[in-house]
Design a protein around this motif. Structure first.
Motif, short mmCIF file in Angstrom:
data_model
loop_
_atom_site.label_atom_id
_atom_site.label_comp_id
_atom_site.label_asym_id
_atom_site.label_seq_id
_atom_site.Cartn_x
_atom_site.Cartn_y
_atom_site.Cartn_z
N SER A 44 26.04 48.69 5.01
CA SER A 44 24.79 47.97 4.84
C SER A 44 25.04 46.53 4.40
O SER A 44 25.67 46.29 3.37
CB SER A 44 23.91 48.68 3.80
N SER A 45 24.52 45.58 5.16
CA SER A 45 24.62 44.18 4.77
C SER A 45 23.80 43.91 3.51
O SER A 45 24.13 43.02 2.72
CB SER A 45 24.13 43.27 5.91
N TYR A 46 22.75 44.68 3.31
CA TYR A 46 21.93 44.55 2.11
C TYR A 46 22.74 44.88 0.86
O TYR A 46 22.69 44.16 -0.14
CB TYR A 46 20.72 45.48 2.23
N GLU A 47 23.51 45.96 0.91
CA GLU A 47 24.33 46.33 -0.25
C GLU A 47 25.37 45.26 -0.54
O GLU A 47 25.64 44.94 -1.70
CB GLU A 47 25.02 47.68 0.01
N ALA A 48 25.96 44.70 0.50
CA ALA A 48 26.96 43.66 0.30
C ALA A 48 26.34 42.41 -0.31
O ALA A 48 26.93 41.75 -1.17
CB ALA A 48 27.63 43.32 1.64
N ALA A 49 25.12 42.07 0.10
CA ALA A 49 24.47 40.86 -0.36
C ALA A 49 24.09 40.93 -1.83
O ALA A 49 24.08 39.91 -2.52
CB ALA A 49 23.22 40.59 0.48
N ARG A 50 23.79 42.12 -2.34
CA ARG A 50 23.35 42.24 -3.72
C ARG A 50 24.48 42.52 -4.70
O ARG A 50 24.26 42.64 -5.90
CB ARG A 50 22.27 43.33 -3.83
N CYS A 51 25.71 42.59 -4.21
CA CYS A 51 26.85 42.89 -5.06
C CYS A 51 27.60 41.63 -5.45
O CYS A 51 28.08 40.89 -4.59
CB CYS A 51 27.79 43.86 -4.34
N GLY A 52 27.73 41.38 -6.73
CA GLY A 52 28.46 40.20 -7.20
C GLY A 52 29.95 40.32 -7.01
O GLY A 52 30.63 39.34 -6.69
N PHE A 53 30.50 41.50 -7.18
CA PHE A 53 31.94 41.68 -7.02
C PHE A 53 32.37 41.51 -5.57
O PHE A 53 33.53 41.23 -5.30
CB PHE A 53 32.35 43.07 -7.52
N PHE A 54 31.44 41.67 -4.65
CA PHE A 54 31.74 41.50 -3.23
C PHE A 54 32.27 40.10 -2.94
O PHE A 54 33.11 39.90 -2.08
CB PHE A 54 30.48 41.76 -2.40
N LEU A 55 31.80 39.10 -3.69
CA LEU A 55 32.16 37.71 -3.44
C LEU A 55 33.37 37.26 -4.25
O LEU A 55 33.70 36.08 -4.25
CB LEU A 55 30.97 36.79 -3.77
N SER A 56 34.03 38.18 -4.93
CA SER A 56 35.09 37.79 -5.84
C SER A 56 36.22 37.01 -5.17
O SER A 56 36.79 36.10 -5.74
CB SER A 56 35.67 39.03 -6.53
N ARG A 57 36.51 37.32 -3.91
CA ARG A 57 37.61 36.62 -3.22
C ARG A 57 37.27 35.16 -2.99
O ARG A 57 38.15 34.30 -2.94
CB ARG A 57 37.89 37.29 -1.87
N ASP A 58 35.98 34.84 -2.87
CA ASP A 58 35.57 33.47 -2.58
C ASP A 58 35.56 32.58 -3.81
O ASP A 58 35.61 31.36 -3.70
CB ASP A 58 34.18 33.46 -1.95
N ILE A 59 35.45 33.17 -5.01
CA ILE A 59 35.29 32.32 -6.18
C ILE A 59 36.40 32.49 -7.21
O ILE A 59 36.35 31.89 -8.26
CB ILE A 59 33.94 32.61 -6.87
N MET A 60 37.40 33.28 -6.91
CA MET A 60 38.45 33.50 -7.89
C MET A 60 39.16 32.21 -8.27
O MET A 60 39.73 32.08 -9.35
CB MET A 60 39.47 34.52 -7.36
N ALA A 61 39.13 31.21 -7.38
CA ALA A 61 39.78 29.94 -7.69
C ALA A 61 38.93 29.07 -8.61
O ALA A 61 39.41 28.08 -9.15
CB ALA A 61 40.06 29.17 -6.39
N SER A 62 37.66 29.45 -8.81
CA SER A 62 36.78 28.66 -9.66
C SER A 62 37.09 28.93 -11.12
O SER A 62 37.38 30.06 -11.51
CB SER A 62 35.31 29.02 -9.38
N PRO A 63 37.04 27.90 -11.98
CA PRO A 63 37.31 28.11 -13.40
C PRO A 63 36.19 28.89 -14.06
O PRO A 63 35.02 28.76 -13.68
CB PRO A 63 37.38 26.68 -13.95
N PRO A 64 36.48 29.72 -15.06
CA PRO A 64 35.44 30.47 -15.76
C PRO A 64 34.58 29.54 -16.60
O PRO A 64 34.96 28.42 -16.91
CB PRO A 64 36.23 31.45 -16.64
N LEU A 65 33.39 30.03 -16.97
CA LEU A 65 32.51 29.26 -17.82
C LEU A 65 33.02 29.28 -19.25
O LEU A 65 33.97 29.97 -19.59
CB LEU A 65 31.09 29.84 -17.75
N ASN A 66 32.38 28.50 -20.13
CA ASN A 66 32.84 28.36 -21.50
C ASN A 66 32.85 29.68 -22.25
O ASN A 66 33.66 29.88 -23.15
CB ASN A 66 31.96 27.36 -22.25
N ASN A 67 31.95 30.59 -21.90
CA ASN A 67 31.92 31.87 -22.61
C ASN A 67 32.73 32.93 -21.87
O ASN A 67 32.49 34.11 -21.99
CB ASN A 67 30.47 32.33 -22.82
#
Length: 211
Positions: A44-67
């Motif tokens: 389901s594309s819907y399930e993929a769209a609502r999952c935050g961990f699904f996008l982990s490969r795209d943002i792992m290079a981004s620095p974490p926030l202050n907290n």
């Protein structure tokens, strides 16, 4: 003479579709399931769209926030499908053995910490449900008198309010992980907090939605 034989016992998958099966590293090819949550429709594309961990490969290079947590950017859903349904069982149970507690303090107090500095615990005025509040909107929000009076978003359960006006009705093992997530435009919806991260939301925004 050659004959084309099609094995209909196996699910035919569209390789171009963005789904858990075709695009997520957390998809377990051996069991053909999500390795984090139970009973997920991995096609389901819907399930993929609502999952935050699904996008982990795209943002792992981004620095974490202050907290020390990362807020995921959720995908937009393109087809008009499941997100229009008011499913009472929005969130999937997590893989693994649930923590057994002799006594739950929910909803008066959370049974599990949010693990993020911008989350505060909220208990409804009726005292029957609670959740974390995570407000990502920088503008002041008006408090609607009721759910009927709230400015609605792309579903009936996405609306502008600093607090939720309807019960998420999650199981006790998930209830203290549920959060009311308010986006930058002031629209709130339920989501799940896992290790301080917004791991899923209930209703990803359709690309063709307009106010």
């Amino acid at each position: 003479m050659l004959k084309l034989v099609i094995d209909n016992s196996k699910k035919q998958v569209n390789p171009a579709a963005v789904t858990c099966r075709t695009s997520c590293d957390l998809f377990d090819e051996l069991t053909e399931t999500c390795s984090i949550s139970q009973n997920v429709n991995v096609d389901s594309s819907y399930e993929a769209a609502r999952c935050g961990f699904f996008l982990s490969r795209d943002i792992m290079a981004s620095p974490p926030l202050n907290n020390n947590h990362i807020d995921f950017k959720f995908s937009l859903i393109e087809e008009e499908a499941d997100y229009l349904l008011d499913d009472p069982n929005v969130f999937h149970e997590l893989i693994g053995k649930p923590v057994q507690k002799e006594k739950y303090t929910y909803p008066n107090k959370p049974d599990f910490p949010a693990q993020r500095e911008d989350a505060r615990w909220y208990v409804s005025s009726c005292g029957t449900y609670g959740c974390w509040i995570v407000n990502l909107c920088k503008k002041p929000l008006l408090h609607p008198k009721s759910l009927e009076n709230a400015v609605k978003g792309w579903t009936s359960k996405v609306y502008k309010s600093p607090i939720p006006l309807h019960d998420h009705k999650s199981s006790l093992t998930l209830a203290s992980k549920v959060a009311w997530i308010i986006d930058a435009e002031g629209y709130g919806q339920y989501g799940l907090l896992i290790n301080g991260q917004i791991s899923s939301i209930s209703s990803p925004k359709p690309v063709n939605w307009t106010k």
